[in-house]
Write a protein that holds these residues in place. Structure first.
Motif, PDB file in Angstrom:
ATOM      1  N   GLY A  14      41.872  72.794  30.457  1.00  0.00           N
ATOM      2  CA  GLY A  14      41.448  72.049  30.752  1.00  0.00           C
ATOM      3  C   GLY A  14      40.935  70.341  30.060  1.00  0.00           C
ATOM      4  O   GLY A  14      40.420  69.892  30.745  1.00  0.00           O
ATOM      5  N   GLY A  15      41.713  70.660  28.514  1.00  0.00           N
ATOM      6  CA  GLY A  15      41.629  69.730  28.033  1.00  0.00           C
ATOM      7  C   GLY A  15      42.562  68.809  28.353  1.00  0.00           C
ATOM      8  O   GLY A  15      43.894  68.819  29.174  1.00  0.00           O
ATOM      9  N   SER A  16      42.559  67.634  27.150  1.00  0.00           N
ATOM     10  CA  SER A  16      43.797  66.053  28.183  1.00  0.00           C
ATOM     11  C   SER A  16      44.421  65.753  26.637  1.00  0.00           C
ATOM     12  O   SER A  16      44.305  66.272  25.755  1.00  0.00           O
ATOM     13  N   GLY A  65      47.940  65.163  40.449  1.00  0.00           N
ATOM     14  CA  GLY A  65      47.028  64.348  40.397  1.00  0.00           C
ATOM     15  C   GLY A  65      46.195  64.812  39.078  1.00  0.00           C
ATOM     16  O   GLY A  65      44.703  64.653  38.755  1.00  0.00           O
ATOM     17  N   ARG A  66      46.995  65.387  38.239  1.00  0.00           N
ATOM     18  CA  ARG A  66      46.391  65.799  37.255  1.00  0.00           C
ATOM     19  C   ARG A  66      47.508  65.049  35.589  1.00  0.00           C
ATOM     20  O   ARG A  66      46.280  64.607  34.577  1.00  0.00           O
ATOM     21  N   PHE A  67      48.830  64.800  36.613  1.00  0.00           N
ATOM     22  CA  PHE A  67      49.748  64.050  35.470  1.00  0.00           C
ATOM     23  C   PHE A  67      49.975  62.903  35.988  1.00  0.00           C
ATOM     24  O   PHE A  67      49.611  62.251  37.022  1.00  0.00           O
ATOM     25  N   SER A  84      43.397  68.741  32.457  1.00  0.00           N
ATOM     26  CA  SER A  84      42.731  69.425  33.508  1.00  0.00           C
ATOM     27  C   SER A  84      44.055  70.001  33.148  1.00  0.00           C
ATOM     28  O   SER A  84      44.955  71.029  34.051  1.00  0.00           O
ATOM     29  N   LEU A  85      44.941  70.241  31.796  1.00  0.00           N
ATOM     30  CA  LEU A  85      45.496  70.995  31.312  1.00  0.00           C
ATOM     31  C   LEU A  85      45.163  72.730  31.823  1.00  0.00           C
ATOM     32  O   LEU A  85      44.082  73.242  31.179  1.00  0.00           O
ATOM     33  N   LYS A  86      46.258  72.888  31.980  1.00  0.00           N
ATOM     34  CA  LYS A  86      47.003  74.480  32.302  1.00  0.00           C
ATOM     35  C   LYS A  86      47.498  75.423  31.272  1.00  0.00           C
ATOM     36  O   LYS A  86      48.680  74.627  30.423  1.00  0.00           O
ATOM     37  N   PRO A  87      47.205  76.310  30.997  1.00  0.00           N
ATOM     38  CA  PRO A  87      48.336  77.264  30.098  1.00  0.00           C
ATOM     39  C   PRO A  87      50.378  77.540  30.634  1.00  0.00           C
ATOM     40  O   PRO A  87      50.657  77.740  29.703  1.00  0.00           O
ATOM     41  N   VAL A 115      54.117  71.278  23.408  1.00  0.00           N
ATOM     42  CA  VAL A 115      52.581  71.167  24.154  1.00  0.00           C
ATOM     43  C   VAL A 115      52.068  72.745  24.208  1.00  0.00           C
ATOM     44  O   VAL A 115      53.051  73.742  25.175  1.00  0.00           O
ATOM     45  N   THR A 116      50.696  73.337  23.730  1.00  0.00           N
ATOM     46  CA  THR A 116      50.543  74.183  23.610  1.00  0.00           C
ATOM     47  C   THR A 116      49.226  74.322  24.366  1.00  0.00           C
ATOM     48  O   THR A 116      48.064  73.675  23.828  1.00  0.00           O
ATOM     49  N   VAL A 117      48.721  75.067  25.239  1.00  0.00           N
ATOM     50  CA  VAL A 117      47.542  74.978  26.392  1.00  0.00           C
ATOM     51  C   VAL A 117      46.665  76.407  26.045  1.00  0.00           C
ATOM     52  O   VAL A 117      47.632  77.519  26.366  1.00  0.00           O
ATOM     53  N   SER A 118      46.572  76.971  25.143  1.00  0.00           N
ATOM     54  CA  SER A 118      45.920  78.488  25.004  1.00  0.00           C
ATOM     55  C   SER A 118      44.634  78.460  25.413  1.00  0.00           C
ATOM     56  O   SER A 118      43.822  77.016  26.103  1.00  0.00           O
ATOM     57  N   SER A 119      44.268  79.578  26.764  1.00  0.00           N
ATOM     58  CA  SER A 119      42.811  79.700  27.785  1.00  0.00           C
ATOM     59  C   SER A 119      42.005  80.946  26.635  1.00  0.00           C
ATOM     60  O   SER A 119      42.339  81.264  25.008  1.00  0.00           O
TER      61      SER A 119
END
Length: 119
Positions: A14-16, A65-67, A84-87, A115-119
């Motif tokens: 969910g971050g940016s 819509g997110r990027f 709205s980043l996703k894993p 880029v690492t998106v953590s859940s």
């Protein structure tokens, strides 16, 4: 043309993040610019593109819509705002430059930024 990407990092779901790619050694305004990504064990994929003029854009369906891709020709820099980043967005992100044509093709590549998106 030399390309240097930056701005990657670790972010929660969910971050940016905003990626930047600085170009040197060429006439930046005469190139289409793009962002690609590659996750471990997967093929590289075209995420977003922008015409030399900034008049047209491409987005992969999963990021539309997110990027947001943008460019500042005065600063020789292209950006990728990621919200709205996703894993599944976790990957090494690359920028690329190609000739100013209607069809995107790529001649120059930068080193990636992780880029690492953590859940």
């Amino acid at each position: 043309v030399q390309l240097q990407a930056s701005g990657g990092g670790l972010v929660q779901v969910g971050g940016s993040l905003r990626l930047s790619c600085a170009a040197s050694g060429g006439t930046f305004s005469s190139y289409n610019m793009g962002w690609f990504r590659q996750a471990p064990g997967k093929e590289r994929e075209f995420v977003a593109g922008i015409y030399w003029s900034g008049s047209s854009f491409y987005y992969k369906d999963s990021v539309r819509g997110r990027f947001t891709i943008s460019r500042d020709n005065a600063k020789n820099t292209v950006y990728l705002q990621m919200n709205s980043l996703k894993p599944e967005d976790t990957a090494l992100y690359y920028c690329a430059a190609g000739p100013a044509r209607i069809t995107y093709t790529w001649d120059y590549w930068g080193r990636g930024t992780q880029v690492t998106v953590s859940s």
